[in-house]
Design an enzyme around this catalytic site. Structure first.
Site, PDB file in Angstrom:
ATOM      1  N   ASN A  17      -7.199  -4.286   1.806  1.00  0.00           N
ATOM      2  CA  ASN A  17      -7.062  -3.051   2.611  1.00  0.00           C
ATOM      3  C   ASN A  17      -8.188  -2.084   2.294  1.00  0.00           C
ATOM      4  O   ASN A  17      -8.690  -1.396   3.190  1.00  0.00           O
ATOM      5  CB  ASN A  17      -5.697  -2.417   2.348  1.00  0.00           C
ATOM      6  CG  ASN A  17      -4.599  -3.199   3.031  1.00  0.00           C
ATOM      7  OD1 ASN A  17      -4.394  -3.076   4.228  1.00  0.00           O
ATOM      8  ND2 ASN A  17      -3.913  -4.027   2.279  1.00  0.00           N
ATOM      9  N   LEU A 105       3.693   7.781  -8.525  1.00  0.00           N
ATOM     10  CA  LEU A 105       3.033   9.016  -8.950  1.00  0.00           C
ATOM     11  C   LEU A 105       4.069  10.146  -9.056  1.00  0.00           C
ATOM     12  O   LEU A 105       4.806  10.410  -8.106  1.00  0.00           O
ATOM     13  CB  LEU A 105       1.933   9.388  -7.945  1.00  0.00           C
ATOM     14  CG  LEU A 105       0.763   8.404  -7.910  1.00  0.00           C
ATOM     15  CD1 LEU A 105      -0.056   8.590  -6.629  1.00  0.00           C
ATOM     16  CD2 LEU A 105      -0.117   8.552  -9.140  1.00  0.00           C
ATOM     17  N   HIS A 135       2.616   0.899   3.113  1.00  0.00           N
ATOM     18  CA  HIS A 135       3.806   0.208   2.619  1.00  0.00           C
ATOM     19  C   HIS A 135       4.149  -0.945   3.562  1.00  0.00           C
ATOM     20  O   HIS A 135       4.255  -0.733   4.778  1.00  0.00           O
ATOM     21  CB  HIS A 135       4.984   1.180   2.500  1.00  0.00           C
ATOM     22  CG  HIS A 135       6.203   0.559   1.907  1.00  0.00           C
ATOM     23  ND1 HIS A 135       6.205  -0.026   0.653  1.00  0.00           N
ATOM     24  CD2 HIS A 135       7.454   0.416   2.389  1.00  0.00           C
ATOM     25  CE1 HIS A 135       7.410  -0.519   0.414  1.00  0.00           C
ATOM     26  NE2 HIS A 135       8.185  -0.259   1.443  1.00  0.00           N
TER      27      HIS A 135
END
Ligand SMILES: Nc1nc2c(c(=O)[nH]1)N[C@@H](CN(C=O)c1ccc(C(=O)N[C@@H](CCC(=O)O)C(=O)O)cc1)CN2
Ligand SMILES: NCC(=O)N[C@@H]1O[C@H](COP(=O)([O-])[O-])[C@@H](O)[C@H]1O
Length: 224
Positions: A17, A105, A135
């Site tokens: 990606n 995070l 996702h």
């Protein structure tokens, strides 16, 4: 000349990606945009090689949680997250993209990136830097890690008829941020998971670029 848009990409793995974003830089799909840093929490992430082999090469940074905690006795996961934010914010990015970043995070990162907490005492207020995440599932379906495998298993059990991928804004709650781009990906009865994954990854490579363009146009539109 329109001001260049700077992007920092966080990775943990192969970086296909990331490669889609690298290839889209300064093209009609992602105009006047440069990836100024690739940050990985895995030393062996092939995405670091992709960045180094890009033309021009993209600077990289590596920092993993466990080595950080070992090297800094008394520091916490929140301190690690804050250190990640400081390295990333040093680039003064217009956008931060989680592209297969496999670390949740916490506030330590989000408070700095959102401009809620100053980087240093007396710092002038900073605008929030948008953070978006890729996702491999539909909103609210398979939050968290291993979503592809979990969706495929659910299909085998007849619980779902298809899955998909999305780009969403990053908030504290994992994978619960506002969806930006959602694409359904069918699962075909009898196919191996590899065939489904191949179709899904192709969609991912498209939506990550589309979402980057969408959010960059929100925060730093190209002057016509
Ligand atoms: N605050 C947020 N952080 C992250 C988000 C988010 O939406 N909000 N998205 C994830 C990406 N992700 C799914 O899209 C995801 C990645 C990793 C995990 C996870 O359980 N990580 C474990 C460690 C797993 C490992 O090291 O292999 C952990 O962080 O303890 C869940 C979801 C990125 N961050
Ligand atoms: N929960 C986050 C998550 O599972 N992310 C997934 O990691 C892979 C990264 O691939 P890449 O390293 O080849 O880009 C992608 O399939 C992405 O959806």
């Amino acid at each position: 000349m329109a001001a260049e848009r700077k992007v920092v990409v966080l990775i943990s793995g192969s970086g296909t990606n990331l490669q889609a974003l690298i290839d889209a830089q300064n093209t009609p799909t992602l105009p006047n945009t440069r990836i100024s840093l690739v940050f990985s929490n895995r030393k062996a992430a092939y995405g670091l090689t992709r960045a180094a082999q890009a033309d021009p090469p993209i600077p990289t940074a590596y920092l993993a949680l466990q080595p950080y905690l070992k090297a800094n006795p008394g520091k916490t996961r929140a301190d690690y997250d804050a250190e990640v934010a400081r390295v990333v914010l040093r680039e003064d990015p217009d956008l931060i993209i989680l592209a297969g970043w496999m670390h949740i995070l916490g506030e330590g990162f989000l408070e700095l990136v959102d401009g809620i907490k100053p980087l240093r005492e007396g710092e002038a207020p900073r605008k929030p830097v948008p953070v978006i995440n890729l996702h491999p599932a539909l909103p609210g379906a398979f939050d968290g890690a291993n979503a592809i495998e979990r969706a495929f298993e659910a299909f085998q059990k007849g619980e779902i008829s298809s899955s998909g991928a999305m780009m969403h804004r990053v908030v504290k709650d994992v994978d619960r941020g506002e969806p930006l781009i959602v694409r359904e990906v069918p699962i075909i009865k009898g196919e191996p998971i590899e065939a489904f994954e191949e179709r899904l990854h192709k969609v991912e490579h498209e939506i990550i670029v589309q979402a980057a363009a969408k959010v960059l146009d929100e925060v730093k539109p190209l002057q016509t």
